[in-house]
Enzyme design. Sequence first.
Site, PDB file in Angstrom:
ATOM      1  N   HIS A  38      -1.784   4.261  -7.371  1.00 38.83           N
ATOM      2  CA  HIS A  38      -2.861   5.164  -6.800  1.00 38.83           C
ATOM      3  C   HIS A  38      -4.068   5.291  -7.019  1.00 38.83           C
ATOM      4  O   HIS A  38      -4.618   6.078  -7.210  1.00 38.83           O
ATOM      5  CB  HIS A  38      -2.080   6.519  -7.255  1.00 38.83           C
ATOM      6  CG  HIS A  38      -0.707   6.737  -6.504  1.00 38.83           C
ATOM      7  ND1 HIS A  38      -0.222   8.217  -6.990  1.00 38.83           N
ATOM      8  CD2 HIS A  38       0.039   6.190  -5.795  1.00 38.83           C
ATOM      9  CE1 HIS A  38       0.942   7.939  -6.023  1.00 38.83           C
ATOM     10  NE2 HIS A  38       1.223   6.950  -5.523  1.00 38.83           N
ATOM     11  N   ILE A  41       1.065  -1.163  -0.021  1.00 39.95           N
ATOM     12  CA  ILE A  41       0.011  -0.101  -0.101  1.00 39.95           C
ATOM     13  C   ILE A  41       0.957   1.203  -0.069  1.00 39.95           C
ATOM     14  O   ILE A  41       2.025   1.276   0.344  1.00 39.95           O
ATOM     15  CB  ILE A  41      -0.923   0.088   1.173  1.00 39.95           C
ATOM     16  CG1 ILE A  41      -0.243   0.013   2.591  1.00 39.95           C
ATOM     17  CG2 ILE A  41      -1.818  -0.955   1.110  1.00 39.95           C
ATOM     18  CD1 ILE A  41      -1.168   0.003   3.820  1.00 39.95           C
ATOM     19  N   ASP A  42       0.409   2.397  -0.542  1.00 45.12           N
ATOM     20  CA  ASP A  42       1.148   3.483  -0.659  1.00 45.12           C
ATOM     21  C   ASP A  42       1.845   4.016   0.723  1.00 45.12           C
ATOM     22  O   ASP A  42       1.081   3.755   1.794  1.00 45.12           O
ATOM     23  CB  ASP A  42       0.269   4.727  -1.268  1.00 45.12           C
ATOM     24  CG  ASP A  42       0.009   4.268  -2.651  1.00 45.12           C
ATOM     25  OD1 ASP A  42       0.429   3.466  -3.241  1.00 45.12           O
ATOM     26  OD2 ASP A  42      -1.127   5.070  -2.949  1.00 45.12           O
ATOM     27  N   ARG A  43       2.851   4.638   0.852  1.00 44.65           N
ATOM     28  CA  ARG A  43       3.345   5.453   1.907  1.00 44.65           C
ATOM     29  C   ARG A  43       2.554   6.116   2.950  1.00 44.65           C
ATOM     30  O   ARG A  43       2.511   5.861   4.116  1.00 44.65           O
ATOM     31  CB  ARG A  43       4.554   6.344   1.589  1.00 44.65           C
ATOM     32  CG  ARG A  43       5.418   6.684   2.565  1.00 44.65           C
ATOM     33  CD  ARG A  43       6.738   7.391   2.334  1.00 44.65           C
ATOM     34  NE  ARG A  43       7.584   7.586   3.538  1.00 44.65           N
ATOM     35  CZ  ARG A  43       8.799   7.821   3.417  1.00 44.65           C
ATOM     36  NH1 ARG A  43       9.333   7.872   2.187  1.00 44.65           N
ATOM     37  NH2 ARG A  43       9.680   8.081   4.466  1.00 44.65           N
ATOM     38  N   VAL A  63      -0.694   5.905   3.269  1.00 42.11           N
ATOM     39  CA  VAL A  63      -1.977   4.999   3.593  1.00 42.11           C
ATOM     40  C   VAL A  63      -1.385   4.192   4.879  1.00 42.11           C
ATOM     41  O   VAL A  63      -0.363   3.713   4.995  1.00 42.11           O
ATOM     42  CB  VAL A  63      -2.113   4.276   2.448  1.00 42.11           C
ATOM     43  CG1 VAL A  63      -3.541   3.352   2.587  1.00 42.11           C
ATOM     44  CG2 VAL A  63      -2.319   5.051   1.071  1.00 42.11           C
TER      45      VAL A  63
END
Length: 241
Positions: free
Chosen positions: A169, A69-71, A73
């Site tokens: 994203h 998962i994105d940084r 998040v």
Amino acid sequence: MANENLTVGFSSEDILYEDNHLIAVNKRAGQLVQSDPTGEPGLEDRIKAFIKRRDGKPGDVFLGVAHRIDRPVSGAVLFAKTSKALVRLNEMLRDRSVKKIYWAITENVPEQEEGTLRHWMTRDGKTNRAHAYSSPRGDAREAVLRYRLLGGSKNYRLLEIELITGRHHQIRCQLSKAGCPIKGDLKYGAPRSNPGGGISLHSRSLSFVHPVRRESLTITAPVPADDSLWAFFEESQRGSR
């Protein structure tokens, strides 16, 4: 000493589920899942150092990154502790047999309180930004998610999102395209940042069949404990069940 430093930012309280084959953890907003070119250690490195110290392992610790998962998040991230589990998890993710549920806090909501968002997305590597289009074009890839409104406060709304495809994203970009950027997500149109630089997107749960034991599992991640708005929404959902 290096291992001691790596374990900073990760503790046993972050573990949501663990057995001989898997470990799922509750990632904090701002943490990298894997180290980046700058050399900053990722969550993968911290978990390996934690397991090595906790279990007194003399050699290297195997840990496979199956899910990212994105940084900015927070929430549930799944790792494999054996190569067998990693291969099967990768297959399950490719086959879309892992159900991924996210919670997002937004100021606005789509026109319908429940529905499906379908776009075609491209990625700009130079700006690390995705773009969503309403119809197919060029090399854009189809992106699909389902959403429903769970609740609201005076200024914000809580959306539950089931991620069907896994584009770069994707949730951030699609919600922005639908006119409801995620709270704190300046890159995709939010008017203000969040304290600490994270965004109000949380990997709430992962549901799948265990890759080795073949048992059904659902792993749920509590929302960030230091955020009063998240706490309000989590409590409101607990009360609505």
